[in-house]
Design an enzyme around this catalytic site. Structure first.
Site, PDB file in Angstrom:
ATOM      1  CD  GLU A  12      -1.717  -2.378   1.630  1.00 58.78           C
ATOM      2  OE1 GLU A  12      -0.524  -2.605   1.933  1.00 58.78           O
ATOM      3  OE2 GLU A  12      -2.627  -3.239   1.725  1.00 58.78           O
ATOM      4  CG  PHE A  43      -9.390  -9.598  12.100  1.00 61.05           C
ATOM      5  CD1 PHE A  43      -8.097  -9.965  12.468  1.00 61.05           C
ATOM      6  CD2 PHE A  43      -9.755  -9.702  10.762  1.00 61.05           C
ATOM      7  CE1 PHE A  43      -7.193 -10.437  11.515  1.00 61.05           C
ATOM      8  CE2 PHE A  43      -8.859 -10.168   9.806  1.00 61.05           C
ATOM      9  CZ  PHE A  43      -7.571 -10.536  10.187  1.00 61.05           C
ATOM     10  CD  GLN A  44      -7.194  -7.444   8.304  1.00 63.04           C
ATOM     11  OE1 GLN A  44      -8.118  -7.236   7.534  1.00 63.04           O
ATOM     12  NE2 GLN A  44      -6.038  -7.972   7.923  1.00 63.04           N
ATOM     13  CE  LYS A  86     -17.193  -6.635   4.142  1.00 62.97           C
ATOM     14  NZ  LYS A  86     -16.483  -7.896   4.360  1.00 62.97           N
ATOM     15  CG  MET A 118      22.560  11.394   1.910  1.00 69.26           C
ATOM     16  SD  MET A 118      23.106  12.474   0.596  1.00 69.26           S
ATOM     17  CE  MET A 118      24.524  13.215   1.325  1.00 69.26           C
TER      18      MET A 118
HETATM   19  C1  LIG Z   1      12.426   5.477   4.478  1.00 68.07           C
HETATM   20  C2  LIG Z   1      13.738   6.110   4.820  1.00 68.07           C
HETATM   21  N1  LIG Z   1      14.565   5.535   5.705  1.00 68.07           N
HETATM   22  C3  LIG Z   1      15.749   6.112   6.003  1.00 68.07           C
HETATM   23  C4  LIG Z   1      16.136   7.291   5.427  1.00 68.07           C
HETATM   24  C5  LIG Z   1      17.468   7.945   5.775  1.00 68.07           C
HETATM   25  N2  LIG Z   1      18.332   7.991   4.576  1.00 68.07           N
HETATM   26  C6  LIG Z   1      18.477   9.086   3.813  1.00 68.07           C
HETATM   27  S1  LIG Z   1      19.441   8.838   2.488  1.00 68.07           S
HETATM   28  C7  LIG Z   1      19.728   7.246   2.916  1.00 68.07           C
HETATM   29  C8  LIG Z   1      20.595   6.364   2.072  1.00 68.07           C
HETATM   30  C9  LIG Z   1      20.056   6.138   0.714  1.00 68.07           C
HETATM   31  O1  LIG Z   1      20.736   5.070   0.118  1.00 68.07           O
HETATM   32  P1  LIG Z   1      20.513   4.678  -1.379  1.00 68.07           P
HETATM   33  O2  LIG Z   1      19.088   4.618  -1.715  1.00 68.07           O
HETATM   34  O3  LIG Z   1      21.320   3.467  -1.672  1.00 68.07           O
HETATM   35  O4  LIG Z   1      21.086   5.941  -2.167  1.00 68.07           O
HETATM   36  P2  LIG Z   1      22.554   6.555  -2.220  1.00 68.07           P
HETATM   37  O5  LIG Z   1      22.646   7.531  -1.117  1.00 68.07           O
HETATM   38  O6  LIG Z   1      23.519   5.412  -2.054  1.00 68.07           O
HETATM   39  O7  LIG Z   1      22.619   7.192  -3.559  1.00 68.07           O
HETATM   40  C10 LIG Z   1      19.060   6.933   4.111  1.00 68.07           C
HETATM   41  C11 LIG Z   1      19.134   5.620   4.796  1.00 68.07           C
HETATM   42  C12 LIG Z   1      15.218   7.871   4.516  1.00 68.07           C
HETATM   43  N3  LIG Z   1      15.455   9.029   3.917  1.00 68.07           N
HETATM   44  N4  LIG Z   1      14.047   7.259   4.213  1.00 68.07           N
END
Ligand SMILES: Cc1ncc(C[n+]2csc(CCOP(=O)(O)OP(=O)(O)O)c2C)c(N)n1
Length: 566
Positions: free
Chosen positions: A50, A112-113, A162, A476
């Site tokens: 979702e 439930f749910q 529902k 990042m």
């Molecule tokens: C749902 C979620 N969890 C954690 C983060 C924290 N976060 C920001 S950038 C990042 C790393 C992203 O890694 P990737 O998608 O491999 O991209 P890259 O930076 O390697 O290009 C994280 C964990 C986030 N922004 N969103």
């Protein structure tokens, strides 16, 4: 008046809103609605999660300017929507989420749910409805679409028990709705417009700053015309990319943590800043107190609660961006005798551009494969092609190096910064615009969060292209640990990652690995013509870092051009 069930009324109301597609997953509590969808003529796209359904609706909305619709059952279906709804809320994207709820008599009994999705989403929606009588459904859905798409757009949730879906009632479908206390101000106050024109005309160093609001209200043309009339440089926010063509000579690109150096430098020198549809987010402004210290700030926004929220402004104008900018342009044009082509301000901008170019010697990013790939995508994708991104270094590289030329061709999660957004959003965008190529620029970490939507693409024949800049890490975060945590890499490097080529093939998609820029060009051209979703895996060095950037908690002036400055 016509007698029908609540579920029939839902589908009839959707048809009246011209909804042709919904993204979702059925379950016990929304079965009556899914049964009505069966032969309704509305395309129902079966998602695999979702969260992705909500992102697809969001991508659809951002690409088309229309309301996107997602659907989920009660309980876990509804809670899975939450990240997608919050993402749309933070970026002002108009979606309507329809959830099933347990029958009225079971509400509040830990059925439930059962989950209180109204309570959960109140802080991340523009409004919520829970019709408790079937006869309320037509007007509640009409209102939901009206609220989602007017004023400052945003998500609206409609939660329908529902038994209300099953109940029969005499239905009346309103043509129009009015909502007490909800009257978005579209037309700006004429005196404020006049004052803005005075301020802009008396400025020596005007800068235009465009945000997502310019894109949402389709204000691109008056925005561009004002810039050209004043010969004012234009900067944007990250979500505002596309508000102004980034290949235009007056464009400096986005400001902020990962904005361009020239935009960050010039905006601070402004003596008048026309800020349109922006929210002065910390990510764009850096330290609020150091942002544009000498500028008279004019803030145009349709949402009065944005004015002065983060930064005091000199001239607030509440109104729709397009309507307001058209009025400002007309008055400016009447009063401007000649354009300022060789003003000292234009010379200063040239000077800063050259200085930045010289400094860029420190910035090795032009030699990085990630940047080469991003520039190659721009070269090969037509201007109307859409790029979505995930969240991470790849997104920030694209913020700096990918020039957005046309409105609504850049889709990225900025406010919430949601990993896993880009791929489903690209699917929604492609459904909205089947004839334009749509590409998701992904990090491997982000892609793994919603990769199961490959099944949706294959089943529904939605040929988006996914380009993974695959550094086998949460890049990042790794960069921050490298810079701010003394290379203590805590839970950022993936010991095991899937073979993305074989993963794509397992879903029935096409997978290609490209290790050089020449390989990539071939693979990408092939993917653009493919009728099947294609995943291009580009292994890159995890230590390719994004520069320039403004360290968190600093002002824009503290921009770093490269690791040498740390
Ligand atoms: C749902 C979620 N969890 C954690 C983060 C924290 N976060 C920001 S950038 C990042 C790393 C992203 O890694 P990737 O998608 O491999 O991209 P890259 O930076 O390697 O290009 C994280 C964990 C986030 N922004 N969103």
């Amino acid at each position: 008046m016509v007698e029908m069930t609540g579920a029939e009324a839902v589908v009839e109301a959707l048809k009246r809103e011209d909804v042709s597609v919904i993204f979702g997953i059925p379950g016990g509590a929304n079965l009556p609605i899914y049964d009505e969808l069966y032969d309704s003529g509305i395309r129902s796209i079966l998602c695999r999660h979702e969260q992705s359904a909500a992102h697809m609706a969001d991508g659809y909305a951002r690409a088309s300017g229309r309301v996107g619709v997602c659907m989920a059952t009660s309980g876990p279906g509804a809670t899975n929507l939450v990240t997608g709804i919050a993402t749309a809320y933070m970026d002002s994207s108009p979606i309507v989420a329809i959830t099933g709820q347990v029958p009225r008599a079971m509400i509040g009994r830990d059925a439930f749910q059962e989950v209180d999705i109204i309570g959960i989403t109140t802080a991340i929606t523009k409004y919520t409805f829970q019709p408790m009588k079937a006869e309320d459904i037509p007007s509640d859905i009409k209102k939901a679409f009206y609220i989602a798409s007017t004023g400052r757009p945003g998500p609206v949730l409609v939660d329908i028990p529902k038994d209300v879906q099953q109940e029969k009632a005499e239905m009346e479908f309103p043509e129009r709705v009015t909502i007490r206390g909800y009257k978005p101000v579209v037309t700006p106050h004429p005196l404020q417009v006049e004052k803005a024109v005075d301020l802009l005309l008396s400025a020596e160093r005007p800068v235009l700053w465009g945000g997502g609001g310019v894109n949402l209200s389709n204000a691109h043309e008056p925005f561009r015309k004002i810039a050209e009339l004043l010969m004012a440089p234009v900067v944007t926010t990250l979500i505002g990319k596309g508000a102004f063509p980034e290949n235009h000579p007056l464009s400096l690109g986005p400001i902020g943590m990962h904005g361009t150096a020239e935009a960050n430098r010039i905006v601070l020198e402004a003596d008048c800043l026309l800020a349109v549809g922006v929210r002065f987010s910390d990510r764009s402004t850096g330290r609020f107190d150091e942002f544009c210290p000498d500028a008279k700030i004019i803030h145009v926004d349709i949402d009065p609660s944005e004015i002065g929220k983060n930064k005091k402004v000199h001239l607030p104008i509440v109104g729709d961006a397009k309507v307001t900018l058209e009025q400002i342009y007309e008055r400016l044009r009447a009063r401007i005798a000649q354009q300022r082509e060789d003003s000292p301000w234009m010379k200063r901008i040239q000077e800063v551009r050259e200085e930045v170019r010289r400094n860029a010697k420190l910035d090795s990013s032009n030699n990085l494969l990630s940047v080469q790939v991003i520039k190659k995508i721009r070269e090969l994708l037509p201007p109307e092609g859409i790029l979505t991104t995930e969240v991470g270094k790849h997104q920030m590289f694209a913020e700096i190096h990918y020039k957005v030329i046309k409105p609504r061709t850049w889709i990225t999660s900025t406010g919430l910064g949601t990993m896993g957004f880009g791929f489903p959003a690209s699917i929604g965008a492609k459904v909205a615009k089947p004839s334009v190529p749509v590409v998701d620029l992904a990090g491997d970490g982000s892609f793994c969060m919603t990769e199961n939507s490959l099944a949706v693409c294959v089943e529904e024949g939605i040929p988006v292209v996914v380009v993974i800049l695959d550094n086998r890490s949460l890049g990042m975060v790794e960069q921050w640990q490298r810079i701010f945590y003394n290379r203590r890499y805590s839970s950022v490097r993936f010991g095991s990652t899937p073979d993305f080529v074989r993963l794509a093939e397992a879903y029935g998609a096409v997978g290609i690995r490209a290790t050089t820029i020449e390989d990539f060009e071939k693979a990408f051209n092939h993917a653009l013509l493919s009728e099947v979703v294609t995943v291009i895996d580009v292994p890159v060095n995890p230590e390719e870092d994004v520069y320039p950037f403004v360290p968190p908690g600093s002002g824009l002036k503290d921009i770093l051009y490269g690791p040498e400055e740390l």
